[in-house]
Design a protein around this motif. Structure first.
Motif, PDB file in Angstrom:
ATOM      1  N   LYS A  50       0.697  -1.170  -0.001  1.00  0.00           N
ATOM      2  CA  LYS A  50      -0.023   0.141  -0.047  1.00  0.00           C
ATOM      3  C   LYS A  50       0.961   1.423   0.014  1.00  0.00           C
ATOM      4  O   LYS A  50       0.447   2.136  -0.577  1.00  0.00           O
ATOM      5  CB  LYS A  50      -0.824   0.082   1.052  1.00  0.00           C
ATOM      6  CG  LYS A  50      -2.051  -1.046   0.935  1.00  0.00           C
ATOM      7  CD  LYS A  50      -3.138  -0.632   2.101  1.00  0.00           C
ATOM      8  CE  LYS A  50      -4.061  -2.118   1.948  1.00  0.00           C
ATOM      9  NZ  LYS A  50      -5.229  -1.614   2.331  1.00  0.00           N
ATOM     10  N   ASP A  51       1.910   1.206   0.717  1.00  0.00           N
ATOM     11  CA  ASP A  51       2.726   2.251   0.810  1.00  0.00           C
ATOM     12  C   ASP A  51       3.701   2.544  -0.414  1.00  0.00           C
ATOM     13  O   ASP A  51       4.595   1.670  -0.812  1.00  0.00           O
ATOM     14  CB  ASP A  51       3.746   2.208   2.056  1.00  0.00           C
ATOM     15  CG  ASP A  51       4.903   3.182   2.210  1.00  0.00           C
ATOM     16  OD1 ASP A  51       4.874   4.252   1.412  1.00  0.00           O
ATOM     17  OD2 ASP A  51       5.563   3.149   3.229  1.00  0.00           O
ATOM     18  N   ALA A  52       3.329   3.555  -1.091  1.00  0.00           N
ATOM     19  CA  ALA A  52       3.973   3.745  -2.552  1.00  0.00           C
ATOM     20  C   ALA A  52       5.611   3.736  -2.278  1.00  0.00           C
ATOM     21  O   ALA A  52       6.379   3.354  -3.219  1.00  0.00           O
ATOM     22  CB  ALA A  52       3.676   5.003  -3.007  1.00  0.00           C
ATOM     23  N   GLY A  53       6.177   4.256  -1.386  1.00  0.00           N
ATOM     24  CA  GLY A  53       7.755   4.201  -1.135  1.00  0.00           C
ATOM     25  C   GLY A  53       8.063   2.771  -0.870  1.00  0.00           C
ATOM     26  O   GLY A  53       9.181   2.443  -1.176  1.00  0.00           O
ATOM     27  N   LYS A  54       7.233   1.940  -0.689  1.00  0.00           N
ATOM     28  CA  LYS A  54       7.856   0.311  -0.397  1.00  0.00           C
ATOM     29  C   LYS A  54       7.603  -0.363  -1.717  1.00  0.00           C
ATOM     30  O   LYS A  54       8.085  -1.576  -2.018  1.00  0.00           O
ATOM     31  CB  LYS A  54       7.199  -0.283   0.900  1.00  0.00           C
ATOM     32  CG  LYS A  54       7.585   0.103   2.067  1.00  0.00           C
ATOM     33  CD  LYS A  54       7.067  -0.215   3.166  1.00  0.00           C
ATOM     34  CE  LYS A  54       7.321   0.439   4.688  1.00  0.00           C
ATOM     35  NZ  LYS A  54       6.562  -0.263   5.856  1.00  0.00           N
ATOM     36  N   ARG A  55       6.413  -0.004  -2.447  1.00  0.00           N
ATOM     37  CA  ARG A  55       5.828  -0.668  -3.750  1.00  0.00           C
ATOM     38  C   ARG A  55       7.078  -0.570  -4.643  1.00  0.00           C
ATOM     39  O   ARG A  55       7.959   0.276  -4.805  1.00  0.00           O
ATOM     40  CB  ARG A  55       4.709  -0.120  -4.272  1.00  0.00           C
ATOM     41  CG  ARG A  55       3.726  -0.917  -4.982  1.00  0.00           C
ATOM     42  CD  ARG A  55       2.447  -0.166  -5.270  1.00  0.00           C
ATOM     43  NE  ARG A  55       2.568   1.060  -5.543  1.00  0.00           N
ATOM     44  CZ  ARG A  55       1.525   1.890  -4.561  1.00  0.00           C
ATOM     45  NH1 ARG A  55       0.868   1.351  -3.690  1.00  0.00           N
ATOM     46  NH2 ARG A  55       1.605   3.210  -5.056  1.00  0.00           N
ATOM     47  N   THR A  56       7.069  -1.716  -5.539  1.00  0.00           N
ATOM     48  CA  THR A  56       7.850  -1.878  -6.824  1.00  0.00           C
ATOM     49  C   THR A  56       7.706  -0.483  -7.680  1.00  0.00           C
ATOM     50  O   THR A  56       6.619  -0.104  -7.663  1.00  0.00           O
ATOM     51  CB  THR A  56       7.337  -2.929  -7.802  1.00  0.00           C
ATOM     52  OG1 THR A  56       7.389  -4.019  -6.917  1.00  0.00           O
ATOM     53  CG2 THR A  56       8.173  -3.117  -8.559  1.00  0.00           C
ATOM     54  N   GLY A  57       8.799   0.128  -7.775  1.00  0.00           N
ATOM     55  CA  GLY A  57       8.847   1.375  -8.549  1.00  0.00           C
ATOM     56  C   GLY A  57       7.896   1.637  -9.824  1.00  0.00           C
ATOM     57  O   GLY A  57       7.389   2.623  -9.910  1.00  0.00           O
TER      58      GLY A  57
END
Length: 97
Positions: free
Chosen positions: A31-38
């Motif tokens: 859910k966290d865009a910073g942790k998600r695949t770029g």
């Protein structure tokens, strides 16, 4: 949303899935865009690398196995998982636009 459901790890739904694949799917669904695949491209590159490693490992195991009995069932499981990863990756890509 704080009350949103969190997706269960693939390993809880089906055993025998390679750890790198479950980790990739988990990153894609983060859910966290910073942790998600770029990006979709990054996920696809990681998936391609994983497929090469998996195919190499399967080829080595096939050579080590008894020549009388070989099953292609696990290949179809991997193909199915790869298909799911591509669909999830496409959905993430489309939703992030």
């Amino acid at each position: 949303c704080d009350g949103a459901k969190v997706a269960r790890p693939l390993t809880q739904m089906m055993g025998g899935i390679p750890t790198p694949l479950t980790e990739l799917v988990a990153r894609m669904m983060e859910k966290d865009a910073g942790k998600r695949t770029g990006s979709y491209r990054e996920a696809l590159e990681q998936l391609e690398k994983l497929m090469v490693r998996t195919q190499t490992t399967q080829q080595i195991r096939a050579l080590q196995a008894a020549p009388a009995k070989r099953s292609g069932g696990s290949v179809w499981v991997i193909v199915g998982i790869v298909g799911i990863v591509i669909i999830v990756g496409t959905a993430i890509y489309l939703l992030s636009r």
